[in-house]
Scaffold this active site. Structure first.
Site, mmCIF file in Angstrom:
data_model
loop_
_atom_site.group_PDB
_atom_site.id
_atom_site.type_symbol
_atom_site.label_atom_id
_atom_site.label_comp_id
_atom_site.label_asym_id
_atom_site.label_seq_id
_atom_site.Cartn_x
_atom_site.Cartn_y
_atom_site.Cartn_z
ATOM 1 N N LYS A 1 0.835 -1.212 0.000
ATOM 2 C CA LYS A 1 0.000 0.000 0.000
ATOM 3 C C LYS A 1 0.864 1.254 0.000
ATOM 4 C CE LYS A 1 -3.823 -2.429 2.238
ATOM 5 N NZ LYS A 1 -4.724 -2.596 3.407
ATOM 6 N N GLN B 1 -4.396 -1.332 9.897
ATOM 7 C CA GLN B 1 -4.372 -2.664 9.283
ATOM 8 C C GLN B 1 -4.915 -3.701 10.279
ATOM 9 O OE1 GLN B 1 -3.593 -3.064 6.078
ATOM 10 N NE2 GLN B 1 -3.706 -5.286 6.000
ATOM 11 N N ASP C 1 -11.256 2.797 4.393
ATOM 12 C CA ASP C 1 -11.551 1.359 4.403
ATOM 13 C C ASP C 1 -13.054 1.094 4.318
ATOM 14 O OD1 ASP C 1 -9.442 -0.499 4.485
ATOM 15 O OD2 ASP C 1 -8.990 -0.033 6.589
HETATM 16 N N1 L34 Z 1 -7.785 -2.211 7.628
HETATM 17 N N2 L34 Z 1 -7.122 -4.360 7.094
HETATM 18 C C1 L34 Z 1 -7.627 -3.177 6.705
HETATM 19 N N3 L34 Z 1 -7.984 -2.935 5.421
HETATM 20 C C2 L34 Z 1 -7.828 -3.900 4.467
HETATM 21 O O1 L34 Z 1 -8.235 -3.671 3.216
HETATM 22 C C3 L34 Z 1 -7.256 -5.116 4.832
HETATM 23 N N4 L34 Z 1 -6.985 -6.124 3.926
HETATM 24 C C4 L34 Z 1 -7.189 -7.520 4.335
HETATM 25 C C5 L34 Z 1 -6.407 -7.713 5.639
HETATM 26 N N5 L34 Z 1 -6.524 -6.576 6.570
HETATM 27 C C6 L34 Z 1 -6.943 -5.353 6.175
HETATM 28 C C7 L34 Z 1 -6.057 -6.084 2.952
HETATM 29 O O2 L34 Z 1 -5.504 -5.044 2.610
HETATM 30 C C8 L34 Z 1 -6.591 -8.283 3.171
HETATM 31 N N6 L34 Z 1 -5.849 -7.301 2.411
HETATM 32 C C9 L34 Z 1 -5.037 -7.596 1.299
HETATM 33 C C10 L34 Z 1 -4.387 -6.604 0.571
HETATM 34 C C11 L34 Z 1 -3.596 -6.921 -0.519
HETATM 35 C C12 L34 Z 1 -3.414 -8.205 -0.904
HETATM 36 C C13 L34 Z 1 -4.039 -9.212 -0.184
HETATM 37 C C14 L34 Z 1 -4.847 -8.909 0.904
HETATM 38 C C15 L34 Z 1 -2.527 -8.498 -2.064
HETATM 39 O O3 L34 Z 1 -1.833 -7.629 -2.540
HETATM 40 N N7 L34 Z 1 -2.479 -9.746 -2.553
HETATM 41 C C16 L34 Z 1 -1.625 -10.091 -3.662
HETATM 42 C C17 L34 Z 1 -0.385 -10.810 -3.190
HETATM 43 C C18 L34 Z 1 -0.593 -11.833 -2.127
HETATM 44 C C19 L34 Z 1 0.704 -12.240 -1.423
HETATM 45 O O4 L34 Z 1 1.701 -12.517 -2.130
HETATM 46 O O5 L34 Z 1 0.730 -12.277 -0.185
HETATM 47 C C20 L34 Z 1 -2.436 -10.928 -4.660
HETATM 48 O O6 L34 Z 1 -2.015 -11.006 -5.806
HETATM 49 O O7 L34 Z 1 -3.474 -11.464 -4.281
#
Ligand code: L34
Length: 296
Positions: free
Chosen positions: A54, A98, A121
């Site tokens: 992020k 987060q 969020d």
């Molecule tokens: N406050 N907490 C708050 N806001 C959120 O919107 C989140 N979330 C969830 C967990 N806690 C939070 C996220 O940001 C899950 N989440 C999130 C964000 C990004 C990715 C996965 C979950 C992501 O970039 N995934 C990639 C790579 C995965 C990896 O290699 O770990 C993908 O291609 O899916």
């Protein structure tokens, strides 16, 4: 059935490019730089990596960002105090704590402490309530990203049967409410099924569009879907895998290899919904900065 992948990484990049342009224009016209504040409590490796992604996205979009990394034993009062400071800071347009938080901190209380105007969020009860009654509000990033994936992949939702598996506050409940609205990009007939159902396959087999967010590997297998279904896999599960450099790989909640034989469109994991969550966070933060610049 011609079977295609919904490339979330590509679509997320398009959105970040749009936000980057808009943010440059906002800076030129009004001298406003969107600002996003992150709080990370403890050392959960997944949370650390999501927040790092992020932060990189902020930089790409021309935003200012600040990250407060606090130790696991931080008190709830300390967390609430920091939020209060950000709430009144005019350079901060978005606040993101987060999740998950350590057990001794009440997540609901923390979410409610964030100003609804900076709640990028979309988790504050005010924004949740507005979503349910169809008022303009911050949409939670993951469900907003799912809707955007469907729109940009030309998947019509009006009158279609969307089946959501999972009822979390972060994904299941909000995506059901978003797609239920009488609005463009929505207007679906929505079923929500979950762990209390004796057999979720009864519901998943009826889906034109199937959205799976349970946090459980292989929640949906090929025998549980109909031919031609559009599948959105929200799961992010780390599976041990000695053959990879990191010792694990990421899989979704859907048996991808099996289900994709029957689906018309399917999101991969990684590279599906995950990157969209981050892109929509950028979009929300830009919107918040724009709103503060135009004093609405
Ligand atoms: N406050 N907490 C708050 N806001 C959120 O919107 C989140 N979330 C969830 C967990 N806690 C939070 C996220 O940001 C899950 N989440 C999130 C964000 C990004 C990715 C996965 C979950 C992501 O970039 N995934 C990639 C790579 C995965 C990896 O290699 O770990 C993908 O291609 O899916």
């Amino acid at each position: 059935m011609p079977n295609e992948i919904i490339d979330g990484k590509r679509i997320a990049q398009l959105i970040k490019d749009e936000v980057r342009e808009h943010s440059a224009a906002l800076r030129a016209r009004r001298d406003v730089v969107p600002g996003l504040a992150f709080m990370l409590v403890g050392e959960n490796p997944a949370s650390q990596s999501y927040v790092a992604s992020k932060e990189r996205a902020c930089e790409y979009c021309g935003f200012h960002s600040t990250t407060l990394r606090l130790p696991l034993e931080t008190s709830e009062a300390e967390v609430l105090g920091r939020i209060d400071t950000w709430n009144i800071d005019p350079d901060i347009h978005g606040i993101l704590v987060q999740l998950p938080l350590p057990k001794h901190i009440d997540e609901d209380r923390v979410i409610e402490a964030i100003s609804p105007r900076k709640d990028v969020d979309g988790f504050h009860p005010i924004n949740v309530g507005k979503l349910v009654i169809g008022q303009e509000c911050f949409l939670p990033c993951t469900p907003a990203g799912i809707q955007e994936l469907l729109i940009r992949s030309n998947v019509a939702t009006a009158g279609k049967h969307v089946v959501v598996v999972g009822r979390s506050n972060i994904v299941g409940k909000p995506i059901a409410n978003i797609l239920l609205q009488k609005a463009v990009g929505a207007n679906a007939v929505v079923t929500v099924t979950h762990s209390a159902a004796p057999d979720i396959a009864v519901y998943t087999r009826q889906a034109d569009i199937l959205i799976v967010a349970t946090g459980r590997v292989n929640t949906v297998t090929a025998d549980m879907v109909k031919e031609g279904v559009v599948v959105i896999d929200v799961g992010i599960n780390r599976i041990e895998d000695a053959d990879t450099a990191k010792g694990y790989r990421i899989v979704g909640d859907v048996d991808y290899e099996g289900v994709r034989q029957k689906s018309s469109l399917i999101t991969p994991v990684p590279g599906g919904v995950g990157p969209m969550t981050i892109a929509m966070l950028m979009k929300n933060t830009y919107q918040s900065a724009l709103r503060s610049a135009t004093q609405r």
